[in-house]
Design an enzyme around this catalytic site. Structure first.
Site, PDB file in Angstrom:
ATOM      1  N   HIS A 275       0.853  -1.129  -0.051  1.00  0.00           N
ATOM      2  CA  HIS A 275       0.181   0.102   0.053  1.00  0.00           C
ATOM      3  C   HIS A 275       1.042   1.124  -0.012  1.00  0.00           C
ATOM      4  O   HIS A 275       1.943   1.383   0.613  1.00  0.00           O
ATOM      5  CB  HIS A 275      -0.853  -0.024   1.157  1.00  0.00           C
ATOM      6  CG  HIS A 275      -1.798  -1.210   1.345  1.00  0.00           C
ATOM      7  ND1 HIS A 275      -2.232  -1.732   2.568  1.00  0.00           N
ATOM      8  CD2 HIS A 275      -2.406  -2.051   0.291  1.00  0.00           C
ATOM      9  CE1 HIS A 275      -2.790  -2.936   2.413  1.00  0.00           C
ATOM     10  NE2 HIS A 275      -2.974  -2.782   1.102  1.00  0.00           N
TER      11      HIS A 275
ATOM     12  N   TYR B 178       1.193   1.406  13.678  1.00  0.00           N
ATOM     13  CA  TYR B 178       1.750   2.333  12.534  1.00  0.00           C
ATOM     14  C   TYR B 178       1.569   3.606  13.149  1.00  0.00           C
ATOM     15  O   TYR B 178       0.307   4.193  13.303  1.00  0.00           O
ATOM     16  CB  TYR B 178       0.583   2.171  11.453  1.00  0.00           C
ATOM     17  CG  TYR B 178       0.763   0.926  10.731  1.00  0.00           C
ATOM     18  CD1 TYR B 178       1.404   0.696   9.579  1.00  0.00           C
ATOM     19  CD2 TYR B 178      -0.122  -0.284  11.082  1.00  0.00           C
ATOM     20  CE1 TYR B 178       1.384  -0.567   8.877  1.00  0.00           C
ATOM     21  CE2 TYR B 178      -0.072  -1.430  10.733  1.00  0.00           C
ATOM     22  CZ  TYR B 178       0.520  -1.775   9.518  1.00  0.00           C
ATOM     23  OH  TYR B 178       0.496  -2.611   8.906  1.00  0.00           O
TER      24      TYR B 178
END
Length: 187
Positions: free
Chosen positions: A66, A136
């Site tokens: 991604h 993240y």
């Protein structure tokens, strides 16, 4: 240089392994996951706009690759807090000497490492154990309109996953291989 992080270069400019210092005693331990002052030497600029947590149930699962297209490119700091993963960053920066090259690093709950991924790189990982959890930190907010992806088994990327690829999402499985005319993104 920070006393909380050892900053380790990889083959991709701007992608760094961050080895966290563990402060421990008989009660347990503490590691610092993020500090902009400590991480500026590794290229973190600005603030944290989002912090996300993921859980991956099954070994072999691949999530990614991604990225966010301009103007929503982002720096990511990826940390595995349970289990183990092979974390992969692919350089998509137009004109980069490592364009379409990748680096792969094992991150685990036990090795006190994180991966800092700069603007203009795709990110994905494979769960090496069941029940993986990850955190993240993102330097920019997510934009669905700017979302991009690459197929994790695209021969142009040359990623050698250590386990058979399993459990791709419908979105991740739908990414077409890169064509020879792909020129990258401006980071």
């Amino acid at each position: 240089m920070s006393k909380r992080f050892d900053i380790i270069e990889t083959a991709i400019e701007g992608v760094f392994i961050l080895k966290r210092a563990r402060l421990a005693d008989e009660r347990g331990f503490l590691t610092r996951l993020f500090s902009p002052a400590d991480l500026c030497d590794a290229g973190w600029v600005g603030t944290v706009e989002q912090i996300n947590e993921t859980g991956t149930r099954f070994q072999g699962t691949v999530r990614g690759m991604h990225f966010q297209n301009p103007p929503f490119t982002e720096i990511k700091l990826v940390t595995c807090t349970a289990g183990a993963i092979l974390d992969v960053a692919v350089d998509l920066r137009k004109g980069s000497p490592t364009f379409l090259k990748h680096t792969a690093v094992e991150l685990s709950a036990d090795n006190d490492c994180s991966l800092l991924i700069p603007n203009g790189c795709a990110h994905g990982f494979q769960a090496l154990t069941d029940n993986v959890r990850m955190i993240y930190a993102h330097s920019a907010p997510y934009s669905a309109e700017a979302e991009g992806g690459l197929h994790c088994e695209d021969p142009a990327l040359g990623i050698e996953w250590p386990l058979p690829v399993a459990n791709l999402s419908a979105r991740d499985a739908s990414h077409a291989p890169l064509g020879s005319d792909y020129v990258g993104i401006a980071a």
